[in-house]
Design an enzyme around this catalytic site. Structure first.
Site, PDB file in Angstrom:
ATOM      1  N   GLU A 136       4.409 -10.627  -6.453  1.00 12.92           N
ATOM      2  CA  GLU A 136       3.246 -10.658  -7.318  1.00 12.92           C
ATOM      3  C   GLU A 136       3.696 -10.042  -8.732  1.00 12.92           C
ATOM      4  O   GLU A 136       3.034 -10.425  -9.657  1.00 12.92           O
ATOM      5  CB  GLU A 136       2.078 -10.322  -6.816  1.00 12.92           C
ATOM      6  CG  GLU A 136       2.082  -8.628  -6.724  1.00 12.92           C
ATOM      7  CD  GLU A 136       2.711  -8.119  -5.295  1.00 12.92           C
ATOM      8  OE1 GLU A 136       3.702  -8.519  -4.707  1.00 12.92           O
ATOM      9  OE2 GLU A 136       2.754  -7.109  -4.970  1.00 12.92           O
ATOM     10  N   CYS A 176       5.378  -5.953   1.517  1.00 11.46           N
ATOM     11  CA  CYS A 176       5.869  -4.478   1.463  1.00 11.46           C
ATOM     12  C   CYS A 176       5.164  -3.974   2.664  1.00 11.46           C
ATOM     13  O   CYS A 176       5.445  -4.009   3.806  1.00 11.46           O
ATOM     14  CB  CYS A 176       5.398  -4.046   0.208  1.00 11.46           C
ATOM     15  SG  CYS A 176       6.273  -2.539   0.059  1.00 11.46           S
ATOM     16  N   TYR A 177       4.206  -3.069   2.519  1.00  3.89           N
ATOM     17  CA  TYR A 177       3.428  -2.327   3.644  1.00  3.89           C
ATOM     18  C   TYR A 177       3.099  -3.439   4.574  1.00  3.89           C
ATOM     19  O   TYR A 177       3.012  -3.144   5.890  1.00  3.89           O
ATOM     20  CB  TYR A 177       2.445  -1.557   3.168  1.00  3.89           C
ATOM     21  CG  TYR A 177       1.502  -0.849   4.039  1.00  3.89           C
ATOM     22  CD1 TYR A 177       2.135   0.326   4.609  1.00  3.89           C
ATOM     23  CD2 TYR A 177       0.545  -1.365   4.556  1.00  3.89           C
ATOM     24  CE1 TYR A 177       1.402   1.114   5.634  1.00  3.89           C
ATOM     25  CE2 TYR A 177      -0.330  -0.337   5.483  1.00  3.89           C
ATOM     26  CZ  TYR A 177       0.339   0.651   5.926  1.00  3.89           C
ATOM     27  OH  TYR A 177      -0.698   1.340   6.869  1.00  3.89           O
ATOM     28  N   HIS A 192       8.313  -7.092  -3.783  1.00  2.91           N
ATOM     29  CA  HIS A 192       6.848  -7.622  -4.394  1.00  2.91           C
ATOM     30  C   HIS A 192       6.659  -8.772  -5.243  1.00  2.91           C
ATOM     31  O   HIS A 192       7.226  -9.007  -6.513  1.00  2.91           O
ATOM     32  CB  HIS A 192       6.420  -6.413  -5.355  1.00  2.91           C
ATOM     33  CG  HIS A 192       6.046  -5.291  -4.716  1.00  2.91           C
ATOM     34  ND1 HIS A 192       4.521  -5.107  -4.101  1.00  2.91           N
ATOM     35  CD2 HIS A 192       6.672  -4.165  -4.251  1.00  2.91           C
ATOM     36  CE1 HIS A 192       4.507  -4.190  -3.373  1.00  2.91           C
ATOM     37  NE2 HIS A 192       5.697  -3.391  -3.556  1.00  2.91           N
ATOM     38  N   GLY A 224       0.977  -1.108   0.176  1.00  8.56           N
ATOM     39  CA  GLY A 224       0.172   0.084  -0.005  1.00  8.56           C
ATOM     40  C   GLY A 224       0.797   1.058  -0.089  1.00  8.56           C
ATOM     41  O   GLY A 224       1.994   1.291   0.530  1.00  8.56           O
ATOM     42  N   SER A 253     -25.644 -10.896 -25.060  1.00 16.67           N
ATOM     43  CA  SER A 253     -25.298  -9.909 -26.032  1.00 16.67           C
ATOM     44  C   SER A 253     -24.516 -10.749 -27.158  1.00 16.67           C
ATOM     45  O   SER A 253     -24.245 -10.316 -28.108  1.00 16.67           O
ATOM     46  CB  SER A 253     -24.111  -8.918 -25.414  1.00 16.67           C
ATOM     47  OG  SER A 253     -22.952  -9.641 -25.098  1.00 16.67           O
ATOM     48  N   GLY A 254     -24.173 -12.080 -26.627  1.00 16.61           N
ATOM     49  CA  GLY A 254     -23.220 -12.891 -27.647  1.00 16.61           C
ATOM     50  C   GLY A 254     -21.825 -12.637 -27.137  1.00 16.61           C
ATOM     51  O   GLY A 254     -20.846 -13.421 -27.579  1.00 16.61           O
ATOM     52  N   GLY A 255     -21.507 -11.813 -26.360  1.00 18.59           N
ATOM     53  CA  GLY A 255     -20.270 -11.617 -25.642  1.00 18.59           C
ATOM     54  C   GLY A 255     -19.663 -12.629 -24.830  1.00 18.59           C
ATOM     55  O   GLY A 255     -20.787 -13.377 -24.499  1.00 18.59           O
ATOM     56  N   VAL A 256     -18.577 -12.809 -24.320  1.00 20.56           N
ATOM     57  CA  VAL A 256     -18.083 -13.967 -23.471  1.00 20.56           C
ATOM     58  C   VAL A 256     -18.796 -13.891 -22.228  1.00 20.56           C
ATOM     59  O   VAL A 256     -19.268 -14.787 -21.814  1.00 20.56           O
ATOM     60  CB  VAL A 256     -16.541 -13.942 -23.246  1.00 20.56           C
ATOM     61  CG1 VAL A 256     -16.091 -14.801 -22.264  1.00 20.56           C
ATOM     62  CG2 VAL A 256     -15.942 -13.642 -24.747  1.00 20.56           C
ATOM     63  N   ASP A 257     -18.889 -12.655 -21.494  1.00 15.60           N
ATOM     64  CA  ASP A 257     -19.199 -12.625 -20.195  1.00 15.60           C
ATOM     65  C   ASP A 257     -20.836 -12.993 -20.073  1.00 15.60           C
ATOM     66  O   ASP A 257     -21.442 -13.853 -19.259  1.00 15.60           O
ATOM     67  CB  ASP A 257     -19.105 -11.216 -19.525  1.00 15.60           C
ATOM     68  CG  ASP A 257     -17.801 -10.852 -19.821  1.00 15.60           C
ATOM     69  OD1 ASP A 257     -16.714 -11.717 -19.895  1.00 15.60           O
ATOM     70  OD2 ASP A 257     -17.434  -9.795 -19.651  1.00 15.60           O
ATOM     71  N   SER A 258     -21.718 -12.304 -20.845  1.00 16.52           N
ATOM     72  CA  SER A 258     -23.073 -12.627 -20.658  1.00 16.52           C
ATOM     73  C   SER A 258     -23.326 -14.226 -21.344  1.00 16.52           C
ATOM     74  O   SER A 258     -24.163 -14.767 -20.592  1.00 16.52           O
ATOM     75  CB  SER A 258     -23.904 -11.683 -21.523  1.00 16.52           C
ATOM     76  OG  SER A 258     -23.809 -11.776 -23.001  1.00 16.52           O
ATOM     77  N   SER A 259     -22.433 -14.460 -22.290  1.00 17.08           N
ATOM     78  CA  SER A 259     -22.987 -15.837 -22.612  1.00 17.08           C
ATOM     79  C   SER A 259     -22.345 -16.978 -21.605  1.00 17.08           C
ATOM     80  O   SER A 259     -23.257 -17.959 -21.327  1.00 17.08           O
ATOM     81  CB  SER A 259     -21.970 -16.441 -23.950  1.00 17.08           C
ATOM     82  OG  SER A 259     -22.170 -15.500 -24.815  1.00 17.08           O
ATOM     83  N   LYS A 317     -11.087 -12.304 -16.250  1.00 20.17           N
ATOM     84  CA  LYS A 317     -11.629 -12.647 -17.510  1.00 20.17           C
ATOM     85  C   LYS A 317     -11.295 -14.199 -18.289  1.00 20.17           C
ATOM     86  O   LYS A 317     -11.858 -14.873 -18.801  1.00 20.17           O
ATOM     87  CB  LYS A 317     -11.049 -11.811 -18.542  1.00 20.17           C
ATOM     88  CG  LYS A 317     -11.527 -11.676 -19.967  1.00 20.17           C
ATOM     89  CD  LYS A 317     -12.927 -10.943 -20.190  1.00 20.17           C
ATOM     90  CE  LYS A 317     -13.556 -10.862 -21.269  1.00 20.17           C
ATOM     91  NZ  LYS A 317     -14.633 -10.176 -21.509  1.00 20.17           N
TER      92      LYS A 317
END
Ligand code: XMP
Length: 515
Positions: free
Chosen positions: A173, A84-85, A171, A57, A225-231, A371
């Site tokens: 990550e 770190c923090y 870090h 942070g 919508s045909g997009g990945v997320d809503s599908s 995603k």
């Protein structure tokens, strides 16, 4: 199998990297979620975590109002990794000493260690790490010992093996710490004892159970919508509650070639999902007549979408839930470090305000996923690659790629050119290397010659970019032969185009879309 309800919980102290920490843990096949640092020890205990990670942070532990966790978190009896923090919090809150720094230590350093605790197992005795800190720990709290140092940080890695508290000043990550993945793996597997078999299969079972519990015997509406997320959201909810899910797919006339057919085939014919197909092409196109300003186009498309969607929903009678494909990055983005765990969620482009207006509760079964995890989930649910692997496509669709006036003819021209471009990209086997590829039809005409005839036709611009998050993007370096093939095909096969350009603008300064 690790019970997914026993996560590694990341306490977010305002780090720009907390999202990455959760990702690294999930890459080690252990479920992980992020919560604001201010969560109470009791709430944290109720989450039944198998281990905690304190993120970094920007603050200094000495600052008035600096973010400190509930001291009760040290008493939960679970391992803690401070980054770190997070390390400075150990020292500050558990009786060590943190010195204020005049200068930040920033950049690459080299960690040297002879760790015997298991925490740095398999990490080279000297390894590159990424530092970005101001203050530094000068005296360790009781129970801690140093297990690694860098030139500037005698306490670059510390451990209290009895309480199972571990800390790193660097870090692990970020990619600049090449062996960071190993450190996370050691922490979650060796120190916390997670078996590391969390995957999309286990996620599906738990998610289905949660959807069933939440929805009960009620009904759900989902805008597809045909997009990945809503599908993926639709396929998952369908697996959970079957026919009590109804999807509405709005054809706004601004879709890619074959899109409306693909969505209907996949969802109605293959998945047997209740699908309402709303053909609203005329309504959208007549509302767009004479509109050339990008913002005006977007607003018009958004407003007509809400009208159409609402009208379709009304025909279905009252449905209790509205499903949305909100993903974890949206959730985190809208979660302030000081807010509670149930923070405000960014509203979706297309259905913003709809749930309140229609008096529906929200159902967001993907809100804990990244995603690529959504893509893996889609594959697990049996969605075709055509849907799960596809490039992002904006809600206003070809409306913002048909530059200038939007007419049915110009849209058809654009659709044909777009289909050729995407087809050639697929044939070259490079679709997955590209973040997004698109064609814009420009409001310009140019002279050409075809056969013996002079032509005076439209111009289109091809755009293909690489990106990891759409925040920045670079233009894709095609083989010239591919561009040549695409240009030839477009000029020969698409009736009203006689000139093709390739857009080599990066983002910034350009955006990915033209409008
Ligand atoms: P820009 O053009 O801002 O786009 O670089 C970044 C990403 O967002 C997509 N995009 C949209 N998506 N509604 C959407 O659902 C929109 O209005 C919209 N505008 C841009 C764009 O395709 C790219 O992936």
């Amino acid at each position: 199998m690790q019970d997914i309800r026993r996560p590694i919980v990341v306490l977010d102290f305002g780090a720009q990297y907390s999202k990455l920490i959760a990702r690294r843990v999930r890459e080690a096949k252990v479920y992980s979620i992020i919560v604001p640092y201010s969560i109470s020890a009791a709430d944290l205990k109720a989450m039944n975590p198998v281990g905690l990670i304190f993120s970094g942070g920007p603050a200094s532990v000495h600052q008035p109002g600096a973010p400190h966790p509930d001291p009760g978190v040290f008493e939960l009896g679970v391992p803690i990794l401070g980054i770190c923090y997070g390390v400075q919090l150990f020292a500050y809150m558990l009786g060590g000493h943190v010195a204020r720094a005049d200068q930040r230590e920033y950049g690459i350093a080299h960690l040297e260690h002879q760790d015997g605790t298991g925490f740095l197992d398999g990490v080279d005795a000297r390894t590159q790490v990424w530092m970005s800190h101001g203050d530094r720990v000068e005296r360790l709290p009781e129970g801690f010992m140093p297990i690694g140092h860098t030139e500037n940080s005698p306490y670059a890695a510390i451990a209290d093996t009895k309480r199972r508290f571990y800390g790193v000043q660097f870090h692990p990550e970020v990619v600049h710490t090449p062996q960071g993945v190993r450190i996370f793996s050691n922490f979650v597997h060796t120190i916390c004892g997670c078996p590391g078999d969390w995957d999309m299969g286990s996620f599906v079972d738990i998610a289905i159970e949660e959807i069933r519990t939440k929805v009960g015997d009620k009904k759900v509406l989902c805008g597809l919508s045909g997009g990945v997320d809503s599908s993926v959201a639709a396929a998952l909810i369908h697996r959970a509650i079957g026919d009590r899910l109804t999807c509405v797919f709005v054809n706004n006339g601004l879709l890619r070639k074959g899109e409306a057919e693909l969505v209907q085939t996949v969802f109605r014919d293959n998945f047997h999902i209740n699908l309402v197909y709303a053909d609203a092409e005329d309504q959208f196109l007549s509302a767009l007549v004479g509109k050339t300003d990008p913002e005006e186009k977007r607003k018009t498309i958004g407003a007509v979408f809400i009208d159409v969607f609402e009208a379709e929903a009304k025909k279905l009678g009252h449905l209790d839930f509205l499903a949305q494909g909100t993903l974890y990055p949206d959730v985190i983005e809208s979660m302030s470090a000081t807010g509670g765990p149930s923070a405000v969620i960014k509203s979706h482009h297309n259905v913003g305000g709809l749930p309140e207006k229609m008096n529906m509760a929200l159902l967001e079964p993907l809100r804990e996923l990244f995603k690529d995890e959504v893509r893996a989930l889609g594959r697990e649910l049996g969605l075709p690659e055509d849907i799960v692997g596809r490039h992002p496509f904006p809600g206003p669709g070809l409306g913002v790629r048909c530059i200038g006036e939007i007419t049915r003819d110009r849209l058809d021209t654009l659709r044909d050119a777009d289909a050729i471009f995407i087809d050639e990209i697929h044939k070259a086997g490079i679709y997955d290397e590209i973040w997004q590829a698109l064609v814009c039809l420009l409001p310009v005409k140019s002279v050409g010659v075809q056969g013996d005839e002079r032509t005076y036709e439209e111009v289109c611009s091809l755009r293909a970019v690489t990106s990891s998050d759409a925040m920045t993007a670079d233009w894709y370096r095609f083989e010239p032969e591919l561009l040549q093939r695409v240009a030839n095909r477009i000029c020969n096969e698409v009736k009203h185009i006689n000139r093709v350009m390739y857009d080599i603008t990066s983002k910034p300064p350009g955006t990915i879309e033209w409008e």
